[in-house]
Each structure stands twice: as structure tokens, then as C-alpha cells.
Design an enzyme around this catalytic site. Sequence first.
Site, PDB file in Angstrom:
ATOM      1  N   TYR A 154      34.824  -2.823 -15.234  1.00 35.52           N
ATOM      2  CA  TYR A 154      35.953  -3.727 -15.015  1.00 35.52           C
ATOM      3  C   TYR A 154      35.553  -5.136 -14.594  1.00 35.52           C
ATOM      4  O   TYR A 154      36.405  -6.002 -14.438  1.00 35.52           O
ATOM      5  CB  TYR A 154      36.908  -3.132 -13.972  1.00 35.52           C
ATOM      6  CG  TYR A 154      37.489  -1.819 -14.423  1.00 35.52           C
ATOM      7  CD1 TYR A 154      38.465  -1.781 -15.410  1.00 35.52           C
ATOM      8  CD2 TYR A 154      37.043  -0.610 -13.890  1.00 35.52           C
ATOM      9  CE1 TYR A 154      38.995  -0.584 -15.851  1.00 35.52           C
ATOM     10  CE2 TYR A 154      37.569   0.596 -14.320  1.00 35.52           C
ATOM     11  CZ  TYR A 154      38.546   0.601 -15.299  1.00 35.52           C
ATOM     12  OH  TYR A 154      39.061   1.786 -15.734  1.00 35.52           O
ATOM     13  N   ASN A 190      49.751  -5.057 -16.758  1.00 33.93           N
ATOM     14  CA  ASN A 190      48.591  -4.189 -16.893  1.00 33.93           C
ATOM     15  C   ASN A 190      48.979  -2.901 -16.175  1.00 33.93           C
ATOM     16  O   ASN A 190      48.839  -2.790 -14.962  1.00 33.93           O
ATOM     17  CB  ASN A 190      47.337  -4.802 -16.265  1.00 33.93           C
ATOM     18  CG  ASN A 190      46.122  -3.921 -16.445  1.00 33.93           C
ATOM     19  OD1 ASN A 190      46.243  -2.737 -16.733  1.00 33.93           O
ATOM     20  ND2 ASN A 190      44.951  -4.491 -16.247  1.00 33.93           N
ATOM     21  N   ASP A 195      60.535   3.248 -20.372  1.00 35.51           N
ATOM     22  CA  ASP A 195      61.988   3.092 -20.485  1.00 35.51           C
ATOM     23  C   ASP A 195      62.489   1.846 -19.763  1.00 35.51           C
ATOM     24  O   ASP A 195      63.377   1.155 -20.257  1.00 35.51           O
ATOM     25  CB  ASP A 195      62.709   4.332 -19.962  1.00 35.51           C
ATOM     26  CG  ASP A 195      62.601   5.522 -20.909  1.00 35.51           C
ATOM     27  OD1 ASP A 195      62.220   5.331 -22.084  1.00 35.51           O
ATOM     28  OD2 ASP A 195      62.897   6.648 -20.460  1.00 35.51           O
ATOM     29  N   HIS A 251      44.976  -5.171 -20.932  1.00 32.79           N
ATOM     30  CA  HIS A 251      43.967  -4.254 -20.410  1.00 32.79           C
ATOM     31  C   HIS A 251      42.660  -5.013 -20.302  1.00 32.79           C
ATOM     32  O   HIS A 251      42.268  -5.719 -21.238  1.00 32.79           O
ATOM     33  CB  HIS A 251      43.792  -3.038 -21.329  1.00 32.79           C
ATOM     34  CG  HIS A 251      45.002  -2.182 -21.386  1.00 32.79           C
ATOM     35  ND1 HIS A 251      45.310  -1.274 -20.403  1.00 32.79           N
ATOM     36  CD2 HIS A 251      46.011  -2.124 -22.284  1.00 32.79           C
ATOM     37  CE1 HIS A 251      46.450  -0.680 -20.701  1.00 32.79           C
ATOM     38  NE2 HIS A 251      46.903  -1.186 -21.837  1.00 32.79           N
ATOM     39  N   LEU A 252      41.994  -4.889 -19.184  1.00 40.97           N
ATOM     40  CA  LEU A 252      40.718  -5.579 -18.982  1.00 40.97           C
ATOM     41  C   LEU A 252      39.661  -5.109 -19.962  1.00 40.97           C
ATOM     42  O   LEU A 252      38.853  -5.896 -20.455  1.00 40.97           O
ATOM     43  CB  LEU A 252      40.240  -5.361 -17.545  1.00 40.97           C
ATOM     44  CG  LEU A 252      41.129  -5.984 -16.470  1.00 40.97           C
ATOM     45  CD1 LEU A 252      40.802  -5.400 -15.102  1.00 40.97           C
ATOM     46  CD2 LEU A 252      40.977  -7.490 -16.465  1.00 40.97           C
TER      47      LEU A 252
END
Length: 146
Positions: free
Chosen positions: A24, A75, A88, A101-102
Site C-alpha cells: 500500500y 475507497n 445500495d 483503489h491504491l
Amino acid sequence: MARTVFVLNGPNLNLLGVREPEIYGTQTLDDIKQKCVARGKTHGVEIDFRQSNFEGVLIESVHEAREKAVGIVINPAGLSFHSIPLLDSLKMFDGPKIEVHLTNIHQREAIYHRSLISTTATGVIAGLGADGYVLAIEAIANRLAT
């Protein structure tokens, strides 16, 4: 309504910089927040930056965004792959929604390949690290300008 973009972050992202930095990276969530705020300013957009480890809190933030935001950058982290309630809630938001998303989730283990949230997102950015957030704000700002 103020030109506000909600930037929502899911579970465990509060540990960025120390959690698996080989996957990450070493930037913290606060580092990412500062980049988002700076980019928002260049477009006259306020950034409301939030993180929660709790699904319901993120859903409440999406509900709040319906009244207060012109766009959402999200994210969802691990909730991407199983949270129908979050999906939803996002379906009920009419503005642009960019999923970030990293990491490139398609290069990871199979359980990370199918995001439910992608089915309602205006766009998806994956694998560009913290730059993905900045690009998402750019995309929303561009859509607001047209």
C-alpha cells in the site's frame, strides 16, 4: 449547495503508511487528505474527507452526501467485495462517483477481482496509489465544469 466532494475511506485505511507498506505504500491517509484538499482548491471544490472502519458509518456518509455533495470519491477497501448495503446507498446518489483503489485489484488474489461498488461507480481508478484520489477529484471537477 456548496461545491463539496465527499472522499470516503473504508476499513483499515487509517493504518496506511504502516500497514503492509510493500503493498500500500508509505503515504499516510493524512498525506492523501492533504493532496485531495490541495487539488480541490485548484478547482474551487471543498473536500470533506472521512474514514471509518464501520460499514454503517460509511453508508450514513453516503446518505449525507445526497444533500451536501456534488460528487463522491470512495475507497471502500474490503467492503468493495461484499457490501450490498454500501452498494445500495451509492445507487441512491445522483452525482458522479469515482471508486479508487491504491493497488491494482486485478493483479491481486482472486477475491479482490470483483468489486460490487464498481457496478454503480461512474469510473474506477486502481493501481495508481495516492495519485488515484487526485485523479478522481480531477474527473469530478471536469464533469461539474461541463
